[in-house]
Enzyme design. Structure first.
Site, PDB file in Angstrom:
ATOM      1  N   ASP A  15     -13.722  -8.219   9.470  1.00  0.00           N
ATOM      2  CA  ASP A  15     -14.510  -6.981   9.474  1.00  0.00           C
ATOM      3  C   ASP A  15     -15.115  -6.745  10.859  1.00  0.00           C
ATOM      4  OD1 ASP A  15     -15.617  -4.708   8.433  1.00  0.00           O
ATOM      5  OD2 ASP A  15     -17.267  -5.727   7.417  1.00  0.00           O
ATOM      6  N   ASN A  63      -8.688   0.579   1.241  1.00  0.00           N
ATOM      7  CA  ASN A  63      -8.638   1.096   2.621  1.00  0.00           C
ATOM      8  C   ASN A  63      -7.806   2.376   2.738  1.00  0.00           C
ATOM      9  OD1 ASN A  63      -8.657  -2.204   4.166  1.00  0.00           O
ATOM     10  ND2 ASN A  63     -10.351  -0.806   3.836  1.00  0.00           N
TER      11      ASN A  63
HETATM   12  C1  FPP Z   1     -12.137  -3.982   8.774  1.00  0.00           C
HETATM   13  O1  FPP Z   1     -12.911  -3.568   9.888  1.00  0.00           O
HETATM   14  C2  FPP Z   1     -10.764  -4.166   9.209  1.00  0.00           C
HETATM   15  C3  FPP Z   1      -9.682  -3.567   8.651  1.00  0.00           C
HETATM   16  C4  FPP Z   1      -9.773  -2.666   7.480  1.00  0.00           C
HETATM   17  C5  FPP Z   1      -8.330  -3.743   9.219  1.00  0.00           C
HETATM   18  C6  FPP Z   1      -8.023  -5.124   9.740  1.00  0.00           C
HETATM   19  C7  FPP Z   1      -6.837  -5.005  10.587  1.00  0.00           C
HETATM   20  C8  FPP Z   1      -6.583  -5.729  11.715  1.00  0.00           C
HETATM   21  C9  FPP Z   1      -7.425  -6.845  12.191  1.00  0.00           C
HETATM   22  C10 FPP Z   1      -5.415  -5.404  12.579  1.00  0.00           C
HETATM   23  C11 FPP Z   1      -4.067  -5.520  11.995  1.00  0.00           C
HETATM   24  C12 FPP Z   1      -3.784  -6.760  11.244  1.00  0.00           C
HETATM   25  C13 FPP Z   1      -2.801  -7.678  11.537  1.00  0.00           C
HETATM   26  C14 FPP Z   1      -2.537  -8.786  10.578  1.00  0.00           C
HETATM   27  C15 FPP Z   1      -1.993  -7.652  12.766  1.00  0.00           C
HETATM   28  P1  FPP Z   1     -13.591  -2.122   9.873  1.00  0.00           P
HETATM   29  O2  FPP Z   1     -12.696  -1.196  10.591  1.00  0.00           O
HETATM   30  O3  FPP Z   1     -13.948  -1.742   8.487  1.00  0.00           O
HETATM   31  O4  FPP Z   1     -14.865  -2.402  10.732  1.00  0.00           O
HETATM   32  P2  FPP Z   1     -16.254  -1.638  10.663  1.00  0.00           P
HETATM   33  O5  FPP Z   1     -16.994  -2.206   9.476  1.00  0.00           O
HETATM   34  O6  FPP Z   1     -16.890  -2.038  11.952  1.00  0.00           O
HETATM   35  O7  FPP Z   1     -15.991  -0.184  10.565  1.00  0.00           O
END
Ligand code: FPP
Length: 228
Positions: A15, A63
Site C-alpha cells: 500500500d 480495485n
Molecule cells: C495500493 O496502493 C497498491 C495497489 C492497488 C497496486 C499495487 C501494484 C503494484 C505495486 C505495481 C504492480 C505490481 C506488480 C506485481 C509488478 P495505493 O495506490 O492504494 O496507495 P495509496 O493508499 O497511497 O493511494
C-alpha cells in the site's frame, strides 16, 4: 544477512503507491511504476533472508472501482513484470499469479501463464502474485464448489485458490493503514501481523529487516500456551 528463524511464508500488502506519487506532485500511475520497480527488490531481499514463499497483493477485485486509466496502468506494470520472466528474469523463483481470470485482459492472463510455465522448474523459492483476488470471494467460491459435499477444513482448503502453499507466517502491510482489506482471510488465521508506515516504493532492506526482527521476537502459540 540473518537467515535463522526466518518466516517461511511472508505476504505483503503493497500500500502507499498513490500517496508516494502525490507527495512528489506526480500522477498516481507514477507511484505504481515506482512500486512495480520495487517488487523484484523486495522479493529478492526476503528470499536472501531465508524466506521460501513471498506473496504480494498486486490487485484486489475491489480495485476495479478505481479510474480505468489507473487500473490499466497497474495491469501494464503487472504484464511487464510477468513478461520479464520469459525474457530477463529479475527474481529466481517459481512464479504464480493467483486470482480470478474473469475480468482480466486476455494478454495479461497470457503473460502470467507464460511466466508460470517459464519458471515452473525453478529452485526452492516461490513468488505468488495475487491479481484480481478477494478473500471473501475466494471463500464463497470454495463454499460453492463444495456444495452438497462433506465440508472439512481439509476439503475446504482444497477448494481455495492456492491450496498447496502453507499459510503465511508473517503479513506485512506498508503505507500506515492497519487492516487486511480482504487479504488471505482464511489463511491469515494465525499469521503474525506487521504494519509499517513506509509507502511501498520506499519499503526497502531497512524496513524489511525491522519486520523480520519484530517477527523473531513474537511468541507463536497457535491457540496453545507457552511451553516451559
Ligand atoms: C495500493 O496502493 C497498491 C495497489 C492497488 C497496486 C499495487 C501494484 C503494484 C505495486 C505495481 C504492480 C505490481 C506488480 C506485481 C509488478 P495505493 O495506490 O492504494 O496507495 P495509496 O493508499 O497511497 O493511494
Amino acid at each position: 544477512m540473518e537467515t535463522s528463524l526466518a518466516p517461511r511464508h511472508v505476504a505483503v500488502i503493497m500500500d502507499g503507491n498513490g500517496r508516494w506519487a502525490e507527495k512528489r506532485g506526480l500522477s498516481r500511475i507514477n507511484g505504481h511504476i515506482a512500486g512495480a520497480e520495487n517488487v523484484p527488490k523486495v522479493a529478492n531481499i526476503l528470499f536472501a533472508a531465508g524466506v521460501e514463499i513471498v506473496t504480494l497483493y498486486a490487485f484486489s477485485k475491489e480495485n476495479f472501482a478505481r479510474p480505468q486509466a489507473e487500473v490499466e496502468g497497474i495491469f501494464q506494470r503487472v504484464k511487464a513484470f510477468a513478461l520479464s520472466f520469459t525474457e530477463r528474469p529479475q527474481v529466481n523463483a517459481r512464479v504464480y499469479f493467483t486470482g480470478e481470470e474473469e475480468g482480466l485482459p486476455a494478454d495479461l492472463v497470457a503473460a502470467c501463464r507464460a511466466a508460470e510455465r517459464a519458471t515452473k522448474s525453478n529452485g526452492d523459492k516461490a513468488l505468488n502474485i495475487l491479481l484480481n483476488y478477494g478473500g471473501r470471494s475466494e471463500i464463497l467460491r470454495a463454499a460453492r464448489l463444495l456444495c452438497g459435499e462433506p465440508v472439512t477444513e481439509e476439503s475446504f482448503r482444497s477448494k481455495l485458490l492456492f491450496p498447496d502453499l502453507p499459510d503465511p507466517d508473517l503479513i506485512i502491510r506498508t503505507g500506515g493503514e492497519k487492516r487486511l482489506s480482504g487479504f488471505m482471510l482464511f489463511q491469515s488465521a494465525y499469521s503474525e501481523l506487521y504494519f509499517c508506515n513506509a509507502l511501498f516504493p520506499d519499503f526497502g532492506v531497512r524496513e524489511i529487516n525491522s519486520a523480520l526482527a519484530d517477527y523473531r521476537s513474537r511468541e507463536r502459540r497457535f491457540g496453545g500456551i507457552k511451553t516451559p
